[in-house]
Design an enzyme around this catalytic site. Structure first.
Site, short mmCIF file in Angstrom:
data_model
loop_
_atom_site.label_atom_id
_atom_site.label_comp_id
_atom_site.label_asym_id
_atom_site.label_seq_id
_atom_site.Cartn_x
_atom_site.Cartn_y
_atom_site.Cartn_z
N TYR A 240 -8.30 -4.45 6.90
CA TYR A 240 -7.24 -3.57 6.37
C TYR A 240 -7.30 -2.21 7.08
CZ TYR A 240 -4.61 -0.42 3.47
OH TYR A 240 -3.72 0.54 3.07
N CYS B 2 3.63 7.80 -4.34
CA CYS B 2 4.32 8.83 -5.12
C CYS B 2 5.47 9.46 -4.34
CB CYS B 2 3.34 9.90 -5.56
SG CYS B 2 2.17 9.30 -6.78
N GLY B 3 5.92 8.83 -3.28
CA GLY B 3 7.11 9.31 -2.58
C GLY B 3 6.83 10.23 -1.40
N LYS B 4 5.60 10.23 -0.92
CA LYS B 4 5.26 11.14 0.18
C LYS B 4 5.99 10.77 1.47
CE LYS B 4 0.88 12.36 2.45
NZ LYS B 4 0.15 11.10 2.68
N THR B 5 5.86 9.49 1.86
CA THR B 5 6.49 9.08 3.12
C THR B 5 8.01 9.18 3.02
OG1 THR B 5 4.64 7.67 3.65
CG2 THR B 5 6.68 7.18 4.78
N ASN C 114 0.85 -3.48 -1.67
CA ASN C 114 0.41 -2.53 -0.63
C ASN C 114 0.70 -3.10 0.77
OD1 ASN C 114 -0.71 -0.07 0.23
ND2 ASN C 114 -2.74 -1.00 0.51
N ARG D 147 2.49 -3.29 4.28
CA ARG D 147 2.78 -2.08 5.06
C ARG D 147 3.51 -2.40 6.35
NH1 ARG D 147 0.11 3.10 3.41
NH2 ARG D 147 -0.86 2.54 1.43
N ARG E 39 2.64 11.53 -9.89
CA ARG E 39 3.42 10.69 -10.79
C ARG E 39 3.14 11.17 -12.21
NH1 ARG E 39 5.56 5.30 -10.28
NH2 ARG E 39 5.03 5.37 -8.06
C1 SPV Z 1 -2.85 5.94 1.70
O1 SPV Z 1 -3.24 5.03 0.96
O2 SPV Z 1 -2.78 7.12 1.32
C2 SPV Z 1 -2.46 5.64 3.08
C3 SPV Z 1 -2.83 4.35 3.66
O3 SPV Z 1 -1.90 6.46 3.73
S1 SPV Z 1 -4.51 4.24 4.06
O4 SPV Z 1 -4.61 4.29 5.50
O5 SPV Z 1 -4.98 3.02 3.52
O6 SPV Z 1 -5.18 5.39 3.50
MN MN Z 2 -2.24 8.42 2.86
#
Ligand code: SPV
Ligand code: MN
Length: 630
Positions: free
Chosen positions: A227, A279-282, A391, A393, A424
């Site tokens: 992962y 929580c809507g960051k991206t 999750n 991606r 949240r």
């Molecule tokens: C997060 O979970 O905040 C991510 C993905 O951006 S990870 O690379 O798994 O952290």
């Molecule tokens: Mn992250």
């Protein structure tokens, strides 16, 4: 020692790869590779430079080795991470098995997961021993932050996973040439990863999954996992090292997006934003009409008394669930047209990827992270296997996005005028507010950030967790010190960024969300205007909130819809009992679980409590913003 490393490399690398490695005249690098080769015993070593040919070969190998499978659309591939059941799987960051290796007498505080350094090294090396037998080791060089900049940190990753090596090409700026410039400096991060034992190209020894961060030696070890959050060292693993480096050097390493918000008259105002995962960051970072610099990691520095920031990365490893054409058009477009995209842990049928919440019906069967999948399938524990993992991606280069900011690679970074914290929160905070001053924002909005789990993660909805700066999982120094560093950073700036808090998840009494998904497009515009003093505010005990007339105009301009006074009152009513309870929770944590909390922290909390109590005496428990506007 250097001599031994060199002779070992001469024995184990072919001429071409040896030359590429030796062209970088760095003895610490040479020894790192030599020792890893000796420990992991790969069949061959591929030293990957920045050349298009090397980069293309990595991608080809990911497919040839079966770690990625091509999909119907040109450039698209899919990768799956191991899954046995809901308790034993490799689809997310493994908090429990991610530990800081700390030398005796070093204390990082109760909140951090640590192990004795010597014992941890022995343990992780035992898993890495001969782990690459029969496999190829990739040697990868990257620059964290734009190359050739005061922000840039060099990093080298060794991995036996072509998927990891390929993902890194999409996510980070090439760094081989930067290593040339580095000379013999010891100032770079190192990551050693092996996917361990594989079956059908997937890690299977999940009990042996270990992700250890040796903070003394600035080296990360990861084994028996694929992962990306556990294996791509330059993401969250080196974030932990960067937080320590930033602490030593007086800057900030944050779990934040960087974006340009477009104001009147072609004005672009840059913001960073910290939100926990999901929580809507991206989706905020890539809002249509605005421009993105990065969605996950930022370095912030004081340059000539101005806060400036860069994106650490060059691509996005984003949550794909709920990405659809209406709410996330920018990324949906990238995911559905030809171009280099790695999908992970989605459902595939007939070469087409599907995911939860994509805005179309999902097929009743296909291939997913559990193998052959049919609707209603259960894991061995009797829990439902969803069509795609929640999750699941996508991995893409930022350059694929139509709204990449033109200063995304500026070596001087961009000037940051606002910082946004989001979590949240179903019942406490209004949708958007601005703190009174830097310390107020750092303490209440940042250090006091909480976020609620969803039913999908804990089986119980609405469990609040403590998420200071949405960076708790990665903070590698005592927490009080980390908060103090934030306080210090802003104190000396001429015009520090304004600090805001947003809450996209506020609910009404009936349990329904009070905001539409698109409303965040208005909040960012309001914050942009606030930075420039172009709109007034309503002053409340918790900070500045918008006036109805300003939001009404912005809703018309941005979303083309009426924003009624009734909506405004519902969303921006100050909930005094909930706010008082939140202060109590935060105060309790910092009093009992953080040993070095600065006094100003408690002073700011006490002042907010006093303001809330005074307002409660005057106006009652629930105060309409119209009342406060006078
Ligand atoms: C997060 O979970 O905040 C991510 C993905 O951006 S990870 O690379 O798994 O952290
Ligand atoms: Mn992250």
């Amino acid at each position: 020692m250097a001599k031994d490393c060199e002779s070992l490399l001469r024995e184990r690398l072919d001429d071409e790869n040896l030359q590429k490695l030796m062209a970088l005249r760095n003895s610490k690098l040479h020894c790192f590779v030599a020792e890893a080769v000796e420990l992991c015993d790969p069949d061959s070593v591929f030293v990957v430079t920045d050349s298009a040919e090397d980069v293309a070969r990595v991608r080809r190998l990911a497919i040839e080795l079966g770690e990625e499978t091509p999909l119907a659309t040109d450039g698209h591939t899919v990768h799956f991470d191991g899954f046995r059941d809901h308790l034993c799987n490799d689809q997310s960051r493994d908090r429990e098995n991610t530990k800081y290796l700390v030398p005796p007498r070093m204390h990082l505080g109760a909140k951090l997961n640590t192990a004795d350094r010597e014992e941890g090294l022995v343990e992780v090396r035992s898993y890495l021993r001969n782990a690459m037998a029969g496999k190829q080791m990739f040697v990868r060089f990257f620059s964290l932050g734009p190359t050739g900049s005061v922000f840039s940190i060099s990093g080298v990753q060794l991995t036996d996973s072509a998927y990891v090596a390929h993902s890194e090409d999409l996510l980070f700026r090439p760094g081989y040439e930067q290593f040339r410039e580095l000379g013999n400096s010891a100032d770079f991060f190192r990551v050693l990863h092996s996917a361990g034992e594989l079956e059908s190209s997937v890690s299977v020894n999940m009990e042996g999954k270990r992700i250890y961060i040796d903070i003394q030696d600035e080296c990360v070890y990861s084994v028996n996992t694929q992962y990306a959050g556990n294996t791509i060292g330059f993401k969250k693993l080196c974030l932990r090292l960067a937080i320590r480096k930033a602490d030593r050097e007086g800057w900030l390493s944050e779990h934040m997006f960087v974006m340009g918000v477009h104001g009147p008259g072609r004005r672009v105002t840059y913001f960073t934003g910290a939100f926990p995962s999901f929580c809507g960051k991206t989706s905020t970072a890539m809002l249509p009409g605005e421009t993105i610099i990065g969605d996950d990691l930022a370095y912030l520095r004081n340059i000539d008394d101005e806060a400036r920031a860069v994106n650490v990365e060059n691509g996005i490893f984003g949550v794909i669930a709920n990405v659809g054409p209406d709410d996330d058009p920018v990324i949906y477009d990238v995911l559905t047209k030809p171009g280099e995209v790695i999908f992970s842990n989605v459902l595939v049928r007939g070469g087409v990827p599907y995911w939860l919440g994509m805005g179309r019906d999902l097929p009743a069967d296909g291939t997913n992270y559990a193998g052959r999948w049919t609707a209603g399938m259960k894991d061995p524990l009797g829990r439902e296997v969803t069509a795609s993992h929640k999750n699941a991606r996508y991995t893409v280069r930022l350059s694929e996005l139509a709204n990449l900011d033109e200063r995304a690679n500026d070596p001087a970074g961009v000037p940051i005028r606002g910082i946004i914290y989001g979590g949240r929160d179903s019942d406490t905070s209004v949708p958007v507010r601005q703190s009174f001053h830097w310390a107020h924002g750092v303490i209440i909005n940042g250090a006091g950030l909480e976020s609620e789990s969803t039913a999908a993660t804990l089986g119980q909805e609405g469990v609040r967790s403590f998420q200071p700066m949405s960076n708790l999982d990665f903070v590698s120094i005592p927490l009080g010190r980390y908060v103090q560093n934030h306080l210090d950073f802003g104190e000396v700036l001429t015009g520090p960024p304004l600090i805001f808090a947003v809450n996209y998840f506020l609910k009404g009494k009936d349990g329904a969300y009070l905001n539409g998904i698109q409303d965040k497009r208005v909040w960012v515009k309001w914050m942009e205007l606030r930075v420039h003093g172009d709109v007034g505010s309503v002053v409340t005990p918790v900070g500045h909130i918008p006036r109805h007339e300003d939001l009404q105009r912005l809703f018309r301009e941005v979303l083309g819809r009426e924003y009624t006074e009734a909506e405004y009152v519902q969303q921006f009513t100050l909930r005094i009992p909930e706010n008082l309870k939140k202060l109590e929770r935060v105060s309790e944590i910092y009093r009992t679980q953080v040993s070095d909390t600065p006094q100003v922290f408690f002073d700011v909390l006490a002042a907010q409590r006093k303001r809330l109590l005074a307002a409660q005496t005057k106006h009652g428990d629930y105060i309409s913003p119209l009342t406060l506007a006078g």
